[in-house]
Design a protein around this motif. Structure first.
Motif, mmCIF file in Angstrom:
data_model
loop_
_atom_site.group_PDB
_atom_site.id
_atom_site.type_symbol
_atom_site.label_atom_id
_atom_site.label_comp_id
_atom_site.label_asym_id
_atom_site.label_seq_id
_atom_site.Cartn_x
_atom_site.Cartn_y
_atom_site.Cartn_z
ATOM 1 N N TYR A 166 39.435 41.142 38.887
ATOM 2 C CA TYR A 166 38.848 39.855 38.526
ATOM 3 C C TYR A 166 37.534 39.623 39.265
ATOM 4 O O TYR A 166 36.593 39.049 38.721
ATOM 5 C CB TYR A 166 39.824 38.722 38.839
ATOM 6 N N GLN A 215 40.667 33.777 39.799
ATOM 7 C CA GLN A 215 42.005 34.365 39.733
ATOM 8 C C GLN A 215 43.048 33.299 40.021
ATOM 9 O O GLN A 215 42.891 32.499 40.935
ATOM 10 C CB GLN A 215 42.143 35.498 40.751
ATOM 11 N N ASP A 221 43.599 35.003 33.021
ATOM 12 C CA ASP A 221 44.340 36.211 32.639
ATOM 13 C C ASP A 221 44.022 36.571 31.193
ATOM 14 O O ASP A 221 43.836 37.743 30.840
ATOM 15 C CB ASP A 221 45.855 35.992 32.778
ATOM 16 N N ARG A 251 47.510 44.914 32.215
ATOM 17 C CA ARG A 251 46.357 44.289 32.837
ATOM 18 C C ARG A 251 45.441 45.365 33.408
ATOM 19 O O ARG A 251 44.893 46.154 32.669
ATOM 20 C CB ARG A 251 46.786 43.258 33.880
#
Length: 375
Positions: A166, A215, A221, A251
């Motif tokens: 991130y 984050q 997300d 992810r």
């Protein structure tokens, strides 16, 4: 267990505006962000923060609230960020506008197929479980179970992930991911282009920075998944018509399956090259090759936890001995999911006691030290 991307635009907006979506970390239950989110949503009334701003937040520091949390009780600190509620609700409104939401759904659908299988699309709980618990269950089904099944087809597994995913994400890659490079480049000065709107909102909360996204929220997300889906598309194009490789992505975590380590390493380079396009790089220290797919598919802490599943019927008949076994496990695998599960099962059993034990102080001391490994 529906995916967020399968929701209508109205349902997606409702989902993103839940307190648990605004921040999905471990805050006490008495801290709720829903009242302020609902209040801001009522003021914005489906619109943008830009209609109300008195100054340009891009040039202001500390618009979002940043803090860190310890991951392992030792040296691993994880950055979190609470997005300013006005920016957060405004971004949700823009993303879940019906026309824009259809653009997002169509684009993410185009990422599917090919060598890379995305296993981490955000999901919504359809029962008593929290969304986080539902997401974890989805990981077990889509990643661990499928990895084990792939042992029938492949002999080598290479496991790697992105370093500071991130924090490294290049925000200008968001319009690339949403619209494709050609459209995004041609419309880079078009303030109404959805990708630019999302990029602008993120920069507004982070002092105009173009590196990194916040984050800690389901919304971020989701945006990360859009960018990583774009990376998947580039990898799939590079590996088109390939049948000797499979990649599972959860992810920023990649599992590369092939029949030789040499082939896995070739694919790893392709993954690394495509991630660099959006500002990311793989963590070399966390890249592990395994020639036994079954062994490499299950986390070490989970395998160790399975060995401790029966805490009290054989070697550890007293509560103190059970606690000592849990303590030893916690020292080897601090703050792990397996430790949390085992502690939860232990608590269920010990809560049935009706009389205080004579060694209560000792039990409390051991349990307290175990708790330090669960911070």
């Amino acid at each position: 267990m529906p995916k967020v991307i399968e929701l209508t635009s109205a349902d997606a907006r409702t989902h993103f505006l839940k307190g648990g979506s605004y921040f999905n970390g471990d805050f006490p239950k008495y801290i709720s962000f829903e009242p302020i989110l609902q209040a801001v949503a009522a003021v914005l009334d489906g619109g943008s923060y830009a209609a109300f701003k008195s100054s340009n937040p891009h040039g202001l520091p500390n618009v979002n609230y940043s803090f860190t949390a310890n991951k392992d009780g030792k040296f691993a600190w994880r950055p979190f960020e609470l997005i300013h509620p006005a920016l957060y609700v405004s971004l949700v409104n823009a993303l879940t506008d019906e026309t824009n939401w259809n653009v997002v759904k169509a684009r993410m659908s185009s990422f599917e197929g090919g060598v890379v299988e995305c296993c981490s699309s955000p999901v919504v709980s359809d029962d008593h479980q929290t969304d986080v618990a539902t997401q974890i269950q989805g990981w077990w089904q889509a990643v661990e179970q499928r990895s084990l099944a792939y042992s029938l087809e492949y002999r080598n597994l290479l496991h790697t992930d992105v370093t500071d995913c991130y924090g490294a994400l290049y925000t200008h890659s968001i319009p690339w991911a949403l619209h494709g490079l050609d459209v995004a480049k041609a419309g880079k000065n078009d303030a109404s282009l959805l990708g630019n709107v999302v990029d602008s909102h993120i920069q507004a909360g982070r002092y105009g920075q173009t590196n990194g996204i916040s984050q800690g929220s389901v919304l971020m997300d989701f945006i990360a998944e859009i960018v990583l889906g774009f990376v998947d598309e580039m990898i799939n194009t590079e590996l088109a018509n390939t049948s000797d490789v499979r990649i599972l992505r959860y992810r920023d975590d990649y599992r590369i399956f092939s029949n030789t380590q040499e082939r896995s390493e070739e694919v790893l380079k392709i993954v690394s090259d495509k991630l660099r396009v959006v500002g990311m790089r793989l963590g070399v220290s966390k890249t592990i090759a395994c020639n036994n797919v079954v062994e490499g598919s299950v986390k070490p802490d989970k395998l160790a936890g399975i060995e401790l599943q029966d805490l009290g019927t054989s070697n550890a008949k007293t509560i103190q001995k059970q606690l000592l076994r849990l303590h030893a496990f916690g020292q080897r695998h601090p703050n792990s999911g397996a430790l949390r599960r085992l502690v939860g099962e232990f608590h269920t059993n010990v809560a049935k006691q009706t009389e205080p034990p004579v060694d209560l102080n000792v039990q409390v001391a051991i349990a307290t030290d175990i708790g330090l490994g669960l911070r």
